[in-house]
Enzyme design. Sequence first.
Site, mmCIF file in Angstrom:
data_model
loop_
_atom_site.group_PDB
_atom_site.id
_atom_site.type_symbol
_atom_site.label_atom_id
_atom_site.label_comp_id
_atom_site.label_asym_id
_atom_site.label_seq_id
_atom_site.Cartn_x
_atom_site.Cartn_y
_atom_site.Cartn_z
ATOM 1 N N SER A 207 0.839 -1.194 0.000
ATOM 2 C CA SER A 207 0.000 0.000 0.000
ATOM 3 C C SER A 207 0.875 1.245 0.000
ATOM 4 C CB SER A 207 -0.962 -0.050 1.190
ATOM 5 O OG SER A 207 -1.964 0.918 1.086
ATOM 6 N N LYS A 211 4.381 2.258 -2.212
ATOM 7 C CA LYS A 211 4.758 3.476 -2.934
ATOM 8 C C LYS A 211 6.182 3.879 -2.537
ATOM 9 C CE LYS A 211 -0.010 5.067 -2.141
ATOM 10 N NZ LYS A 211 -0.724 4.394 -3.199
ATOM 11 N N TRP A 298 -9.763 -0.065 -5.337
ATOM 12 C CA TRP A 298 -9.224 1.262 -5.097
ATOM 13 C C TRP A 298 -7.816 1.385 -5.672
ATOM 14 C CZ3 TRP A 298 -11.656 5.487 -4.359
ATOM 15 C CH2 TRP A 298 -11.102 6.601 -3.713
ATOM 16 N N HIS A 349 -7.230 -6.001 0.129
ATOM 17 C CA HIS A 349 -6.038 -5.158 0.199
ATOM 18 C C HIS A 349 -5.239 -5.541 1.441
ATOM 19 C CE1 HIS A 349 -3.821 -1.390 -0.546
ATOM 20 N NE2 HIS A 349 -3.898 -1.148 0.762
#
Length: 367
Positions: A207, A211, A298, A349
């Site tokens: 998540s 990044k 998402w 997720h």
Amino acid sequence: MLDQRNLPDMLLTLDGERIETADRWLQRRRPEILDLFREHVYGRETVGRPSTLEFDTKVTPNMLGGIAVRKQVDIRYEGAGGTGKIRLLMFLPDNGQEPCPAFLLLNNRGAAHMDPEQQAPSPFWPAEQIVARGYAAVVLDVEDADPDFHDGFRNGVHGIFDPSTGERPANAWGTIAAWAWSASRAMDYLETDPDIDAARVAVVGHSRGGKAALWAGAVDERFALVVSNNSGCTGAALSRGKKGETIRNINDQFPHWFNGTYKTYNDREEHLPVDQHMLLSLIAPRPLYVASATNDEWADPRSEFQSLVHATAAYRLFGCKDLTEMNFPHPEEPLLRERMGYHLRSGEHDLKPYDWDRFMDFADQNI
């Protein structure tokens, strides 16, 4: 299959040179793309390796039922704005063999997932599972470097190293860049540890941690393998044509993650001089693995996959096999090509033991 989304041409330099060789990629286009991401997305760091960096290490044998050695490392530094500390927790195979490869997780879910006693092991960071495969399990809490809330960049490494006076530049580094910076400081330590093969260290993130792992792998070429898990918007997923979270969504909810310039692209993705396939391309020719989850709309798994497919253009310059003819896979059917891998996991997720096993399968063959 290649999905055309009117993406920036990552093999065309700003002055119009068509990149056709690996040497020209490394000499011209890669530095140019890296600079574009610093200027428009992640920001420009005010510090690299601090001159004051120090390591305090505590070693405990006979952990994880006798199969591991635990190391707890305090990475200390100071700047004009004060002092800071990143806590590194490590479990290493206790087999008396050669220095081992390592997986470094940028933990974005707090201390509950990095228990030094491992009394309640977390599937998010399954240290025993990693050690049993012959890898050191290494983890840090990203919020040691920069707490995950917006206070005007007065806390964390920004408060320690950024100028204390004057207006903050629009291209100044944000929190994701600070977390990536913490990964490099961990790498500074790992290079000094005789039990770690520093040439075989993978950086992993999930998540928002994903990044940061991607940006860490882009700016710090010491990482031998870069793994993104469910990193989504401004991680692995393409911004143009993306479903789910958008640039506006992420900037509105997390204004501290990226630089000020990035906010000028809210609802204007098509004006960005980069897209996330170009971030993935910065890892080339090092191994890169991207993972998604079926219920993670998402993050948009198809945009994560397409970003990896488009990044193939850079890997092709180094003679790596093509991904462009590959179809979006079914769940639990990993796609592996030379130095590039992808899987879609059933479920939500999250970062799960299934994901870790696939990362290590890939690492077994690539680092």
